[in-house]
Design an enzyme around this catalytic site. Structure first.
Site, PDB file in Angstrom:
ATOM      1  N   CYS A  10      -0.122  21.597   0.332  1.00 37.27           N
ATOM      2  CA  CYS A  10       0.748  22.716   0.021  1.00 37.27           C
ATOM      3  C   CYS A  10       2.133  22.267  -0.363  1.00 37.27           C
ATOM      4  O   CYS A  10       2.519  21.130  -0.143  1.00 37.27           O
ATOM      5  CB  CYS A  10       0.910  23.600   1.247  1.00 37.27           C
ATOM      6  SG  CYS A  10      -0.603  23.971   2.060  1.00 37.27           S
ATOM      7  N   ARG A  37       1.749  20.888  -6.238  1.00 36.78           N
ATOM      8  CA  ARG A  37       1.161  20.562  -4.931  1.00 36.78           C
ATOM      9  C   ARG A  37       0.078  21.547  -4.522  1.00 36.78           C
ATOM     10  O   ARG A  37      -0.609  21.341  -3.528  1.00 36.78           O
ATOM     11  CB  ARG A  37       2.257  20.546  -3.860  1.00 36.78           C
ATOM     12  CG  ARG A  37       3.278  19.464  -4.068  1.00 36.78           C
ATOM     13  CD  ARG A  37       4.305  19.506  -2.978  1.00 36.78           C
ATOM     14  NE  ARG A  37       3.753  19.101  -1.709  1.00 36.78           N
ATOM     15  CZ  ARG A  37       3.727  17.849  -1.259  1.00 36.78           C
ATOM     16  NH1 ARG A  37       4.243  16.893  -1.982  1.00 36.78           N
ATOM     17  NH2 ARG A  37       3.207  17.570  -0.101  1.00 36.78           N
ATOM     18  N   TRP A  84      -2.913  25.088  -1.676  1.00 39.16           N
ATOM     19  CA  TRP A  84      -4.129  24.627  -2.348  1.00 39.16           C
ATOM     20  C   TRP A  84      -5.160  24.395  -1.262  1.00 39.16           C
ATOM     21  O   TRP A  84      -4.975  23.530  -0.406  1.00 39.16           O
ATOM     22  CB  TRP A  84      -3.839  23.329  -3.097  1.00 39.16           C
ATOM     23  CG  TRP A  84      -4.991  22.806  -3.905  1.00 39.16           C
ATOM     24  CD1 TRP A  84      -5.357  23.192  -5.152  1.00 39.16           C
ATOM     25  CD2 TRP A  84      -5.907  21.775  -3.530  1.00 39.16           C
ATOM     26  NE1 TRP A  84      -6.442  22.476  -5.575  1.00 39.16           N
ATOM     27  CE2 TRP A  84      -6.803  21.607  -4.609  1.00 39.16           C
ATOM     28  CE3 TRP A  84      -6.082  20.990  -2.383  1.00 39.16           C
ATOM     29  CZ2 TRP A  84      -7.839  20.681  -4.582  1.00 39.16           C
ATOM     30  CZ3 TRP A  84      -7.122  20.063  -2.372  1.00 39.16           C
ATOM     31  CH2 TRP A  84      -7.983  19.914  -3.451  1.00 39.16           C
ATOM     32  N   ASN A 110       2.254  22.895   6.179  1.00 37.37           N
ATOM     33  CA  ASN A 110       1.421  21.983   5.402  1.00 37.37           C
ATOM     34  C   ASN A 110       0.815  21.019   6.411  1.00 37.37           C
ATOM     35  O   ASN A 110       1.549  20.408   7.184  1.00 37.37           O
ATOM     36  CB  ASN A 110       2.296  21.240   4.384  1.00 37.37           C
ATOM     37  CG  ASN A 110       1.497  20.254   3.559  1.00 37.37           C
ATOM     38  OD1 ASN A 110       0.270  20.345   3.487  1.00 37.37           O
ATOM     39  ND2 ASN A 110       2.190  19.322   2.938  1.00 37.37           N
ATOM     40  N   GLY A 111      -0.508  20.892   6.407  1.00 41.47           N
ATOM     41  CA  GLY A 111      -1.153  19.982   7.357  1.00 41.47           C
ATOM     42  C   GLY A 111      -2.376  20.627   7.981  1.00 41.47           C
ATOM     43  O   GLY A 111      -2.884  21.625   7.478  1.00 41.47           O
ATOM     44  N   GLU A 483      -9.478   3.811 -15.910  1.00 48.31           N
ATOM     45  CA  GLU A 483      -8.401   4.791 -15.929  1.00 48.31           C
ATOM     46  C   GLU A 483      -8.603   5.806 -17.071  1.00 48.31           C
ATOM     47  O   GLU A 483      -8.433   7.014 -16.884  1.00 48.31           O
ATOM     48  CB  GLU A 483      -7.050   4.069 -16.050  1.00 48.31           C
ATOM     49  CG  GLU A 483      -5.839   4.958 -16.171  1.00 48.31           C
ATOM     50  CD  GLU A 483      -5.584   5.851 -14.955  1.00 48.31           C
ATOM     51  OE1 GLU A 483      -6.312   5.742 -13.950  1.00 48.31           O
ATOM     52  OE2 GLU A 483      -4.661   6.678 -15.042  1.00 48.31           O
ATOM     53  N   LYS A 487      -9.170   9.877 -16.608  1.00 46.31           N
ATOM     54  CA  LYS A 487      -8.318  10.883 -17.258  1.00 46.31           C
ATOM     55  C   LYS A 487      -9.182  11.911 -17.973  1.00 46.31           C
ATOM     56  O   LYS A 487      -8.972  13.111 -17.851  1.00 46.31           O
ATOM     57  CB  LYS A 487      -7.367  10.263 -18.293  1.00 46.31           C
ATOM     58  CG  LYS A 487      -6.263   9.375 -17.819  1.00 46.31           C
ATOM     59  CD  LYS A 487      -5.214  10.048 -16.981  1.00 46.31           C
ATOM     60  CE  LYS A 487      -5.599   9.970 -15.540  1.00 46.31           C
ATOM     61  NZ  LYS A 487      -4.744   9.330 -14.616  1.00 46.31           N
ATOM     62  N   GLU A 490     -11.112  14.147 -15.456  1.00 43.02           N
ATOM     63  CA  GLU A 490     -10.382  15.038 -14.548  1.00 43.02           C
ATOM     64  C   GLU A 490      -9.614  16.139 -15.257  1.00 43.02           C
ATOM     65  O   GLU A 490      -9.400  17.199 -14.685  1.00 43.02           O
ATOM     66  CB  GLU A 490      -9.453  14.255 -13.616  1.00 43.02           C
ATOM     67  CG  GLU A 490      -8.247  13.657 -14.276  1.00 43.02           C
ATOM     68  CD  GLU A 490      -7.349  12.912 -13.306  1.00 43.02           C
ATOM     69  OE1 GLU A 490      -7.374  13.193 -12.113  1.00 43.02           O
ATOM     70  OE2 GLU A 490      -6.611  12.031 -13.767  1.00 43.02           O
ATOM     71  N   HIS A 506     -27.277  -3.201 -17.936  1.00 44.60           N
ATOM     72  CA  HIS A 506     -28.174  -3.234 -16.768  1.00 44.60           C
ATOM     73  C   HIS A 506     -28.514  -1.825 -16.293  1.00 44.60           C
ATOM     74  O   HIS A 506     -28.629  -1.576 -15.095  1.00 44.60           O
ATOM     75  CB  HIS A 506     -27.520  -4.038 -15.636  1.00 44.60           C
ATOM     76  CG  HIS A 506     -27.301  -5.471 -15.997  1.00 44.60           C
ATOM     77  ND1 HIS A 506     -28.313  -6.397 -16.068  1.00 44.60           N
ATOM     78  CD2 HIS A 506     -26.172  -6.134 -16.365  1.00 44.60           C
ATOM     79  CE1 HIS A 506     -27.824  -7.569 -16.439  1.00 44.60           C
ATOM     80  NE2 HIS A 506     -26.526  -7.426 -16.625  1.00 44.60           N
ATOM     81  N   LYS A 605      -1.827  17.336  -6.662  1.00 42.10           N
ATOM     82  CA  LYS A 605      -1.124  16.067  -6.912  1.00 42.10           C
ATOM     83  C   LYS A 605      -1.169  15.126  -5.706  1.00 42.10           C
ATOM     84  O   LYS A 605      -1.387  13.935  -5.865  1.00 42.10           O
ATOM     85  CB  LYS A 605       0.323  16.382  -7.296  1.00 42.10           C
ATOM     86  CG  LYS A 605       1.126  15.170  -7.698  1.00 42.10           C
ATOM     87  CD  LYS A 605       0.788  14.736  -9.099  1.00 42.10           C
ATOM     88  CE  LYS A 605       1.544  13.502  -9.547  1.00 42.10           C
ATOM     89  NZ  LYS A 605       0.762  12.757 -10.546  1.00 42.10           N
TER      90      LYS A 605
HETATM   91  C1  F6R Z   1      -5.617  10.562 -11.234  1.00 40.11           C
HETATM   92  C2  F6R Z   1      -4.808  10.801 -10.066  1.00 40.11           C
HETATM   93  C3  F6R Z   1      -5.378  10.497  -8.735  1.00 40.11           C
HETATM   94  C4  F6R Z   1      -4.351   9.714  -7.916  1.00 40.11           C
HETATM   95  C5  F6R Z   1      -4.869   9.524  -6.485  1.00 40.11           C
HETATM   96  C6  F6R Z   1      -3.918   8.699  -5.653  1.00 40.11           C
HETATM   97  O1  F6R Z   1      -4.959  10.948 -12.391  1.00 40.11           O
HETATM   98  O2  F6R Z   1      -3.687  11.233 -10.167  1.00 40.11           O
HETATM   99  O3  F6R Z   1      -6.575   9.805  -8.836  1.00 40.11           O
HETATM  100  O4  F6R Z   1      -4.126   8.493  -8.544  1.00 40.11           O
HETATM  101  O5  F6R Z   1      -5.043  10.769  -5.881  1.00 40.11           O
HETATM  102  O6  F6R Z   1      -2.662   9.281  -5.581  1.00 40.11           O
HETATM  103  P1  F6R Z   1      -1.398   8.461  -5.099  1.00 40.11           P
HETATM  104  O7  F6R Z   1      -1.102   7.442  -6.134  1.00 40.11           O
HETATM  105  O8  F6R Z   1      -0.315   9.487  -4.965  1.00 40.11           O
HETATM  106  O9  F6R Z   1      -1.772   7.841  -3.794  1.00 40.11           O
END
Ligand code: F6R
Length: 610
Positions: A10, A37, A84, A110-111, A483, A487, A490, A506, A605
């Site tokens: 949150c 968030r 969230w 939050n928690g 990576e 992207k 997601e 394989h 995030k």
């Molecule tokens: C992908 C993404 C997530 C974060 C992961 C770790 O685009 O943003 O996979 O990389 O949740 O987040 P942090 O770096 O904040 O620990």
């Protein structure tokens, strides 16, 4: 009724005006700044004279603002929350704030409160009536319980949190003591912004960055209040701790705004030249402090989640070339992989943009218990991870608001290159050529950004109807392929997988049929010929080949349906450039498919839950 611990991630916001001005528009703005968030539901509590007013609903902040008419309200003190949910229904009643029986105490949280069921039963036996299915609601009732015994409001909060097992960042508003915003922190981020005419409390700095850069980062055990003329903080875990030192946030307020860009993600992709430039400078200064630790360690575990794991993997490949014994470990797997072997001679290098990721913090706690030294690489200077590390390096990427990591991935890689340079310097080993390449990255990227963008848009037009894709690379190209694949999946919701190119024969190759997109990360290194051989195998089975290749590479071009040419530089640095067209590809596919790349479904995030 189903009652569940919410396990929410949150955003919390609160303001008190020092000169009795209306704060509601700014409170809405703070919540918008924290929307990354969470965006399932939101709510506000403020004082109207001596009445406590609460307005909350499921849905986005924009919809809530339109429907509720909250901006017509006025108040000089208020708290707010954006939620969230990962468990527990998204509903109007489950939205925060949560009230006590009397409706005089409003709590945003939050928690997770692990023992909320037993607390709730105890309180229900005492006659408390609950309205929601959340764990948070026990907190307002507990405070009510202790306050009714004649304690001061702060004392009542202290007694209430003594009963809680779990994690919390809490902000509380009450009409009993209406000149104050109360707060408490344990295991979830919370900070205070000190403005000229207002004081802010929030989960993250971008919430108040447009009005003040002066911040106090709360620590676990901190509890207190802000009033018009006072900030009071005491620590219930260590009463000897004084007030936290105020910090000057080195971020520019514009960095937390979209500006002329349609989405934060695009803005943050375009910001990479500057972010990398700043990161090189800031990490170069700080890396010296960790060199001895690294050189004296038996083994270095590099731990991260998602994109932060992929940059860790890049570091593993890179550091292995230079004889450093490292292993990248997915944070949530750390206990099983290293939990029984990590020890006091090892270093755990924890990598996290937010510094709040539950899995990464958990891995660190396990390693700490076994005596390992913790070094972290974070972007968020006020983060929990930074506080629990022995040493920490803060990158200079600036705030990242888009949910998908972009500039923080490339700056993590840049950081690892800089750290390697400082380590090798200490050993008298020359790493100048690589550093020269790295210092050219910001300029080269700026020059190429528009070109990468146009290319990505063209390829996205073709990709947008596809249902699956493979991303393949070898060596340093493999973490980049991972990576790129993450992207695309997601934010554009295309099923995508990534393999080391050699591994694709394989098994995965069985899926290839006419028109199946395969994105190849072709570096100009010892793996080049093997990559070409793999492309031929894919092509002969009908795959559509999209190649990211070194500028002027005829051989790979001729085998490819689409190409993006990448300017030459040192092979240990050049992969940073490859990630940018991949980010842009995912962005354009998402937009062309009608999705909001800043708010991918089911994602937030900071993933602060198990
Ligand atoms: C992908 C993404 C997530 C974060 C992961 C770790 O685009 O943003 O996979 O990389 O949740 O987040 P942090 O770096 O904040 O620990």
């Amino acid at each position: 009724m189903q009652v569940e611990a919410e396990t929410v991630m949150c955003g919390i916001a609160a303001i008190i005006s020092k000169n009795f001005r209306n704060v509601i528009p700014k409170l809405v703005r703070m919540l918008k700044n924290l929307e990354y968030r969470g965006y399932d539901s939101c709510g506000f509590a403020f004082l109207d004279g001596t009445s406590l007013v609460v307005a909350k609903a499921k849905g986005t902040i924009d919809n809530f603002v339109k429907k509720s008419g909250i901006l017509k309200q006025t108040s000089d003190i208020g708290i707010a929350h954006t939620r969230w949910a990962t468990h527990g229904a998204v509903s109007d009643t489950n939205a925060h704030p949560h009230l006590d029986c009397s409706g005089d105490i409003a709590v945003v949280h939050n928690g997770i409160i692990d023992n909320f069921m037993e607390l709730r039963e105890e309180l229900e036996r005492k006659g408390h009536i609950f309205r929601s299915e959340t764990d948070t609601e026990v907190i307002s009732h507990l405070i009510e319980h202790y306050y009714s015994q004649g304690k001061s409001f702060l004392e009542a909060i202290k007694m209430a949190i003594r009963k809680l097992r779990g994690t919390y960042a809490l902000v509380i508003l009450t009409r009993h003591d209406g000149d104050k915003i109360f707060f408490a922190r344990n295991g979830q981020p919370l900070m205070i912004g000190v403005g000229n005419s207002e004081i802010y409390v929030a989960s993250d700095i971008p919430a108040f960055l447009e009005w003040t850069k002066k911040a106090l980062i709360l620590r676990d055990g901190d509890i207190g209040f802000v009033s018009r003329n006072e900030i009071y903080i005491e620590n219930v875990i260590n009463p000897d701790l004084g007030m936290p030192e105020p910090i000057e946030v080195p971020w520019d307020p514009d960095q937390a705004q979209k500006g002329e860009f349609p989405f934060f993600m695009l803005k943050e992709i375009y910001e990479q030249p500057d972010a990398i430039q700043r990161t090189i400078m800031s990490v170069l200064h700080k890396a010296e402090g960790i060199v001895d630790d690294i050189l004296n360690a038996d083994f270095i575990y590099i731990v991260g989640a998602g994109s932060s794991y992929y940059s860790s993997l890049y570091a593993q490949y890179l550091y292995a070339r230079w004889g450093l014994r490292t292993m990248a470990v997915i944070a949530s797997e750390f206990e099983d992989i290293a939990g029984h072997v990590v020890d006091r001679n090892d270093i755990v290098f924890a990598v996290s943009q937010s510094g709040e990721t539950f899995d990464t913090i958990q891995a660190v706690k396990i390693a700490k218990k076994r005596g390992a030294k913790i070094i972290s690489l974070v972007n968020n200077m006020g983060s929990t991870l930074r506080m629990i590390s022995d040493k920490s390096i803060v990158m200079g990427a600036g705030p990242e608001i888009g949910v998908a990591a972009t500039k923080t991935f490339s700056t993590q890689i840049a950081s690892f290159i800089v750290i390697l340079k400082v380590i090798l310097d200490a050993q008298g080993v020359d790493y100048e050529e690589q550093m020269k390449s790295l210092s050219m990255v910001p300029r080269v990227l700026s020059e190429k950004m528009k070109h990468f963008d146009e290319k990505a848009m063209l390829i996205a037009e073709w990709m947008k109807t596809k249902t699956d894709a493979f991303f393949l690379g070898r060596g340093l190209g493999y973490p980049i392929a991972l990576e790129g694949s993450l992207k695309l999946k997601e934010i554009a919701y295309i099923h995508s997988e990534s393999y080391p190119a050699g591994e694709s024969k394989h098994g995965p190759i069985a899926l290839i049929e006419k028109g199946f997109p395969v994105i190849e990360i072709i570096l100009n290194d010892k793996n080049y010929d093997a990559m070409i051989a793999g492309i031929q195998e894919m092509k002969s089975r009908g795959a559509m080949i999209i190649s990211l290749l070194p500028e002027g590479d005829q051989k790979a071009s001729e085998l490819s349906d689409h190409i993006v040419e990448i300017p030459h530089m040192h092979e240990e640095v050049m992969p940073i450039l490859y990630v940018v067209p991949l980010q842009l590809l995912a962005y354009h596919v998402a937009v062309k498919r009608g999705y909001d790349p800043d708010k991918p479904r089911n994602l937030a995030k900071s993933v602060t839950v198990k």
